[in-house]
Design a protein around this motif. Sequence first.
Motif, PDB file in Angstrom:
ATOM      1  N   VAL A  44       0.761  -1.212  -0.096  1.00 56.14           N
ATOM      2  CA  VAL A  44       0.020  -0.033  -0.106  1.00 56.14           C
ATOM      3  C   VAL A  44       0.906   1.152   0.040  1.00 56.14           C
ATOM      4  O   VAL A  44       2.090   1.222   0.717  1.00 56.14           O
ATOM      5  CB  VAL A  44      -1.030   0.136   1.362  1.00 56.14           C
ATOM      6  CG1 VAL A  44      -1.834  -1.211   1.126  1.00 56.14           C
ATOM      7  CG2 VAL A  44      -0.145   0.060   2.409  1.00 56.14           C
ATOM      8  N   SER A  45       0.200   2.287  -0.516  1.00 49.97           N
ATOM      9  CA  SER A  45       0.831   3.543  -0.358  1.00 49.97           C
ATOM     10  C   SER A  45       1.016   4.154   0.931  1.00 49.97           C
ATOM     11  O   SER A  45       0.092   3.787   1.841  1.00 49.97           O
ATOM     12  CB  SER A  45       0.538   4.571  -1.424  1.00 49.97           C
ATOM     13  OG  SER A  45      -0.807   5.099  -0.859  1.00 49.97           O
TER      14      SER A  45
ATOM     15  N   GLU B 132       0.513   7.171   1.722  1.00 50.73           N
ATOM     16  CA  GLU B 132      -0.499   8.022   1.871  1.00 50.73           C
ATOM     17  C   GLU B 132      -1.687   7.252   2.199  1.00 50.73           C
ATOM     18  O   GLU B 132      -2.739   7.815   3.189  1.00 50.73           O
ATOM     19  CB  GLU B 132      -0.839   8.621   0.488  1.00 50.73           C
ATOM     20  CG  GLU B 132      -1.877   9.782   0.515  1.00 50.73           C
ATOM     21  CD  GLU B 132      -2.082  10.198  -0.878  1.00 50.73           C
ATOM     22  OE1 GLU B 132      -3.156  10.881  -1.373  1.00 50.73           O
ATOM     23  OE2 GLU B 132      -1.064  10.669  -1.558  1.00 50.73           O
ATOM     24  N   ASP B 133      -2.009   6.123   1.593  1.00 46.40           N
ATOM     25  CA  ASP B 133      -3.405   5.497   1.993  1.00 46.40           C
ATOM     26  C   ASP B 133      -3.227   4.736   3.468  1.00 46.40           C
ATOM     27  O   ASP B 133      -4.267   4.939   3.854  1.00 46.40           O
ATOM     28  CB  ASP B 133      -3.471   4.217   0.825  1.00 46.40           C
ATOM     29  CG  ASP B 133      -4.051   4.594  -0.548  1.00 46.40           C
ATOM     30  OD1 ASP B 133      -4.484   5.871  -0.381  1.00 46.40           O
ATOM     31  OD2 ASP B 133      -3.943   3.762  -1.385  1.00 46.40           O
TER      32      ASP B 133
ATOM     33  N   CYS C 108      -4.117   7.705   5.628  1.00 44.83           N
ATOM     34  CA  CYS C 108      -5.457   8.035   5.682  1.00 44.83           C
ATOM     35  C   CYS C 108      -6.321   6.882   6.408  1.00 44.83           C
ATOM     36  O   CYS C 108      -7.247   7.277   6.848  1.00 44.83           O
ATOM     37  CB  CYS C 108      -5.676   8.152   4.091  1.00 44.83           C
ATOM     38  SG  CYS C 108      -7.416   8.740   3.800  1.00 44.83           S
ATOM     39  N   ALA C 109      -6.016   5.733   6.047  1.00 38.88           N
ATOM     40  CA  ALA C 109      -6.876   4.450   6.605  1.00 38.88           C
ATOM     41  C   ALA C 109      -6.698   4.670   8.010  1.00 38.88           C
ATOM     42  O   ALA C 109      -7.757   4.501   8.949  1.00 38.88           O
ATOM     43  CB  ALA C 109      -6.435   3.248   6.099  1.00 38.88           C
TER      44      ALA C 109
ATOM     45  N   ASN D 290      -4.984  15.288   2.434  1.00 40.65           N
ATOM     46  CA  ASN D 290      -4.298  15.283   1.043  1.00 40.65           C
ATOM     47  C   ASN D 290      -5.296  15.775  -0.004  1.00 40.65           C
ATOM     48  O   ASN D 290      -5.374  15.064  -1.079  1.00 40.65           O
ATOM     49  CB  ASN D 290      -3.620  13.786   0.797  1.00 40.65           C
ATOM     50  CG  ASN D 290      -2.368  13.658   1.426  1.00 40.65           C
ATOM     51  OD1 ASN D 290      -1.888  14.633   2.184  1.00 40.65           O
ATOM     52  ND2 ASN D 290      -1.871  12.488   1.530  1.00 40.65           N
TER      53      ASN D 290
ATOM     54  N   CYS E   8     -12.461  12.514   3.354  1.00 40.93           N
ATOM     55  CA  CYS E   8     -12.676  11.421   3.950  1.00 40.93           C
ATOM     56  C   CYS E   8     -13.664  11.503   4.963  1.00 40.93           C
ATOM     57  O   CYS E   8     -14.021  12.244   5.571  1.00 40.93           O
ATOM     58  CB  CYS E   8     -11.355  11.069   4.840  1.00 40.93           C
ATOM     59  SG  CYS E   8      -9.862  11.122   3.971  1.00 40.93           S
TER      60      CYS E   8
ATOM     61  N   HIS F 126     -16.115   5.185   4.269  1.00 35.69           N
ATOM     62  CA  HIS F 126     -14.731   4.927   3.640  1.00 35.69           C
ATOM     63  C   HIS F 126     -14.220   3.697   4.727  1.00 35.69           C
ATOM     64  O   HIS F 126     -12.837   3.325   4.606  1.00 35.69           O
ATOM     65  CB  HIS F 126     -13.874   5.861   3.778  1.00 35.69           C
ATOM     66  CG  HIS F 126     -14.266   7.046   2.449  1.00 35.69           C
ATOM     67  ND1 HIS F 126     -13.967   8.328   2.547  1.00 35.69           N
ATOM     68  CD2 HIS F 126     -14.924   6.802   1.271  1.00 35.69           C
ATOM     69  CE1 HIS F 126     -14.508   8.925   1.411  1.00 35.69           C
ATOM     70  NE2 HIS F 126     -15.058   7.948   0.895  1.00 35.69           N
TER      71      HIS F 126
ATOM     72  N   TRP G 277     -13.006   0.471   3.274  1.00 38.01           N
ATOM     73  CA  TRP G 277     -11.901   0.655   2.406  1.00 38.01           C
ATOM     74  C   TRP G 277     -10.620   0.632   3.326  1.00 38.01           C
ATOM     75  O   TRP G 277      -9.701   0.097   2.932  1.00 38.01           O
ATOM     76  CB  TRP G 277     -12.015   1.680   1.475  1.00 38.01           C
ATOM     77  CG  TRP G 277     -10.621   2.229   1.009  1.00 38.01           C
ATOM     78  CD1 TRP G 277     -10.082   1.635  -0.243  1.00 38.01           C
ATOM     79  CD2 TRP G 277      -9.692   2.939   1.623  1.00 38.01           C
ATOM     80  NE1 TRP G 277      -8.996   2.366  -0.455  1.00 38.01           N
ATOM     81  CE2 TRP G 277      -8.662   3.308   0.781  1.00 38.01           C
ATOM     82  CE3 TRP G 277      -9.761   3.681   2.646  1.00 38.01           C
ATOM     83  CZ2 TRP G 277      -7.584   4.001   0.892  1.00 38.01           C
ATOM     84  CZ3 TRP G 277      -8.495   4.728   2.926  1.00 38.01           C
ATOM     85  CH2 TRP G 277      -7.594   4.849   1.922  1.00 38.01           C
ATOM     86  N   ALA G 278     -10.773   1.280   4.448  1.00 39.14           N
ATOM     87  CA  ALA G 278      -9.849   1.646   5.495  1.00 39.14           C
ATOM     88  C   ALA G 278      -9.093   0.363   6.112  1.00 39.14           C
ATOM     89  O   ALA G 278      -7.836   0.140   6.246  1.00 39.14           O
ATOM     90  CB  ALA G 278      -9.971   2.615   6.464  1.00 39.14           C
TER      91      ALA G 278
ATOM     92  N   ILE H 140      -7.126  -1.747   3.693  1.00 41.39           N
ATOM     93  CA  ILE H 140      -5.756  -1.032   3.204  1.00 41.39           C
ATOM     94  C   ILE H 140      -5.090  -1.565   4.494  1.00 41.39           C
ATOM     95  O   ILE H 140      -3.680  -2.039   4.148  1.00 41.39           O
ATOM     96  CB  ILE H 140      -6.168   0.268   3.270  1.00 41.39           C
ATOM     97  CG1 ILE H 140      -6.534   0.797   2.044  1.00 41.39           C
ATOM     98  CG2 ILE H 140      -4.645   1.046   3.643  1.00 41.39           C
ATOM     99  CD1 ILE H 140      -5.688   0.392   0.891  1.00 41.39           C
TER     100      ILE H 140
END
Length: 316
Positions: free
Chosen positions: A249-250, A252-253, A256-257, A272, A276, A281, A284-285, A288
């Motif tokens: 994973v990045s 950034e992700d 964010c997660a 970013n 959010c 989300h 998704w988090a 991640i």
Amino acid sequence: MKVLSPYALGATLYMPATRADLLDVVFRTKLPELRSLVVCLEDAVAEIDVDTALRNLNGLLTAINERGGRPSDGPLLFVRPRDSVMAAVLNDWPLMAHIDGFVVPKLTLRNLGEWEQAVTNPALYLMPTLETTDVFNPGAMVELGQALKGNLNQRIIALRIGGNDLMGSLGLRRNPATTLYSTPMGYVIPMLAGVMGSLGFALTAPVFEQLATPHLLMEELELDIAHGMVGKTAIHPSQISTIQDTLRVSLEDLNCAKMIVSDVAPAVFKHNDAMCEPATHYKWAVNILERAEWHGVRQADVGPIEAPIRLAEAAR
């Protein structure tokens, strides 16, 4: 039954059950980076070699047993039976205790009952493969998904998309200069991601059979991940590291997660330059974070984590 994460699969390599080096792979003296291995008794084994393949599989399991079991850091180990009749025989082998589960070839709603009767060992996970013409029918996939969820939900680690078989049923083969998403699979994969994903099933992506264009493999992997695929079948050992590196994973992700799942996360915030919203989300988090747990974070410049800004406050 131990809990297996679908993200633990990473790159999944199929090897014919006739191979003499299976034990080396299981014990990581060969392909130590591999995360999951399927010993195949189906398409990869000719009819005349089935008996030999079964003896070789039994020899593999016997050798594993004599060593006290598989290593804890070795690849997940699955067997792909030829059909439900063979699966019923393998299901009763005591040495199947050393196997994580079965890959179910060509599963349909019509043969689901046969597989349920064949694989009764509750310790065996299942990875059904969606590779018949039924897959092109969204209604059929809804029915199959509901049936799987009702009967086998807890035993299914992931559903596998059999891209080559599906393309073959249309008399097609991918153009070596394009990704699979430029073929009718560009309809099938998103459809399955929606139908099966909404029922809670993880899906793995089909093979990329071209070895001379690794840049296209990476492009296809990015599309796989964008559609929620949790892993990909490798056609050759040279693809393993590419698949598993792309599953990282990045940063950034990841950051964010972490913010989204935080107990003190605002209802809506900016991070970013993107909105959010934990209520939408959160899943998704969680995915991640689970992917990062198994595959790590991509190499990137590490900068300060931006503090979340409530969108309502930012508008003042």
